[in-house]
Design a protein around this motif. Structure first.
Motif, PDB file in Angstrom:
ATOM      1  N   ARG A  10      -3.899  13.259   6.644  1.00  0.00           N
ATOM      2  CA  ARG A  10      -3.500  14.670   6.538  1.00  0.00           C
ATOM      3  C   ARG A  10      -2.385  14.841   5.527  1.00  0.00           C
ATOM      4  O   ARG A  10      -2.361  15.820   4.781  1.00  0.00           O
ATOM      5  N   LEU A  11      -1.466  13.876   5.498  1.00  0.00           N
ATOM      6  CA  LEU A  11      -0.349  13.943   4.557  1.00  0.00           C
ATOM      7  C   LEU A  11      -0.870  14.025   3.124  1.00  0.00           C
ATOM      8  O   LEU A  11      -0.336  14.746   2.284  1.00  0.00           O
ATOM      9  N   PHE A  12      -1.948  13.275   2.849  1.00  0.00           N
ATOM     10  CA  PHE A  12      -2.494  13.271   1.487  1.00  0.00           C
ATOM     11  C   PHE A  12      -3.775  14.098   1.376  1.00  0.00           C
ATOM     12  O   PHE A  12      -4.437  14.079   0.345  1.00  0.00           O
ATOM     13  N   ASP A  13      -4.128  14.788   2.454  1.00  0.00           N
ATOM     14  CA  ASP A  13      -5.265  15.702   2.472  1.00  0.00           C
ATOM     15  C   ASP A  13      -6.568  15.012   2.050  1.00  0.00           C
ATOM     16  O   ASP A  13      -7.297  15.504   1.177  1.00  0.00           O
ATOM     17  N   VAL A  14      -6.837  13.868   2.661  1.00  0.00           N
ATOM     18  CA  VAL A  14      -8.031  13.095   2.326  1.00  0.00           C
ATOM     19  C   VAL A  14      -8.918  12.986   3.571  1.00  0.00           C
ATOM     20  O   VAL A  14      -8.487  12.461   4.584  1.00  0.00           O
TER      21      VAL A  14
END
Lengths: 318, 318
Positions: B112-116
């Motif tokens: 989620r932090l890197f939206d992957v």
């Protein structure tokens, strides 16, 4: 500590990763990633010593072949074309020489047959067991990849080839029966499955196929994935399941129930798909009708059109 | 039976899979696959219990985080943008409940932090050890991905951040030293590395970077990959290696050689790259010059511009 089953774990993961419209995610043979005019397909399969293969049954070359074959089969199951593979391999010290090189030779052999380059991966040591993960990238025309969720009521269920050979081959090895020519054929079907890449593409190009997947766990388990994803039921006519002459002959000799091997054995890597009733007369590759998609959510087995009770289920990993 | 080393095995595999012009294959952080106007990047990393992580050191959430982080770092190392991950996981019975779910939570957190998105994978049982393989797909503008083979003589060698924290953190846990705030910071750098995705993209977009990779095995080992791929030598000024105040403080307290941790420890997942001499004055992210690319093929370590003998080597898996 509460444990859970493999499919329950996958459901748990799916809920934690809701998927956006550009992607088709967890739950099919491949993920689909829309990129311009083409769809990219990606799949990955894990082989663990003692779970997926035994060094006493399969040679290193066989394991290398199969590690690539099962992934190519996932691309076939969408009607796609393979682009490249990626190999991750964890080797205990005992496998870091000869075994590893022979594994690569088997991997090379099938990769050349299907003209697919190995483009990357990861190598590491492991403490005890050999573990191999292969990833595969493929492609298909945009929106044309055949998924599991499009089986329609009234469609006929087909397979692309004989069922039960792989399970019969494994059973032969485990029972240590005499290696006649027929038995060797079955063993070879287990050790060196041939992914149905060209058949998958032909089926995709026809535009007539509803749902499709490859047979890895046995039709009793695999067909339920199509049923669940499509929200339909199915009737399978047991007397229509196609068998090789080798499996028939060996089953008769040793008193095996070949139906059980066909339905619950898995690893045949034939394609299982739905299409219109007369589709087998419209297409140039051998396909075998084995049943119908119906209303409801039950999987009904019949012999002579009468329902029978089958307790065979496919393979679940945990 | 003759065994061989990890890098020798990779060379063996490379020879068996000559690569065509559309692909950049084995030997870099990611494979590059040219598809229309974009290049696709793919990488994969294997984590095996007892080799890459210890349940006594890292929580399930930490392992989940790191499994994604090390792959994201490979995309960062090319200057790419991550598209999706694929997770293969083999679980012994003892890890099939709580551990597996907590692993996923850590994986979700960094994703989620890197939206992957996680788009697929494979789940299986294993007999004994947990094994996790993550594959990652990314992209970058066509021809712009930064590889290892383009370091040029005269370029300066840079890193994007402090070295040795991760090794210091692991060492702290293994030695069981008191968990002060500084020690906790080091441990966290070991357990929860942050891939340098935005830094990698900034460096790629600058158009000034020669070669680049991420630091996974320690610069003593990693820099040699760039040197070998580019056919160059390197001088590293040990007195220029950047350290965190936490590592300096803990090293002094316990009498550790922080240089050894920085050079041979690995797992910092900072980016190691080459660029023009004054590049650090032209770019908006913190980068640290640590040496020069020179003629030849030797890696020379210096202090006060005088060569010194360092016997530190990075981590090899077998």
């Amino acid at each position: 500590m509460e444990t859970f089953g493999e499919f329950e774990f996958i459901e748990f993961i799916k809920k934690r990763f809701p998927v956006s419209h550009n992607f088709m995610g967890i739950g099919d043979d491949c993920a689909i990633i829309s990129q311009g005019g083409e769809d990219l397909l990606f799949s990955t399969d894990f082989l663990v010593e003692g779970v997926h293969f035994l060094k006493t049954v399969s040679s290193a070359e066989d394991v290398g072949w199969k590690a690539a074959a099962v992934n190519l089969s996932d691309i076939a199951a969408m009607g796609g074309t393979p682009i490249a593979t990626f190999l991750s391999i964890a080797l205990p010290e005992s496998a870091q020489g000869d075994w590893a090189k022979r594994f690569i030779e088997g991997f090379v052999e099938i990769s050349r047959l299907f003209d697919v380059p190995l483009l990357g991966g990861d190598t590491t040591s492991s403490l005890r067991d050999i573990a191999v993960n292969v990833g595969i990238l493929g492609q298909c025309p945009s929106g044309k990849g055949i998924t599991r969720n499009n089986a329609k009521i009234g469609e006929t269920i087909y397979v692309t080839g004989n069922l039960g050979d792989s399970a019969g081959g494994l059973y032969s090895v485990l029972k240590g029966i005499d290696k006649t020519v027929d038995v060797e054929t079955l063993i070879n079907r287990h050790k060196r499955p041939v992914p149905r890449i060209s058949e998958g593409k032909t089926l995709m190009m026809s535009g007539k196929v509803g749902a499709m997947m490859d047979i890895s766990d046995g039709i009793a388990s695999d067909l339920k994935h199509i049923m669940k994803a499509s929200g339909v039921g199915a009737v399978v006519e047991i007397d229509k399941l196609p068998y090789s002459k080798e499996l028939i002959s060996v089953s008769i000799e040793y008193g095996w129930d070949r139906c059980k091997l066909a339905v619950g054995g898995g690893e045949d890597f034939e394609l299982l798909f739905t299409a219109p009733e007369d589709f087998d007369k419209q297409i140039d590759i051998p396909i075998y009708p084995i049943g119908k998609i119906v209303c409801g959510k039950e999987l009904i087995w019949t012999i002579d059109n009468k329902p029978v009770d089958l307790n065979f289920t496919g393979y679940k990993h945990f």
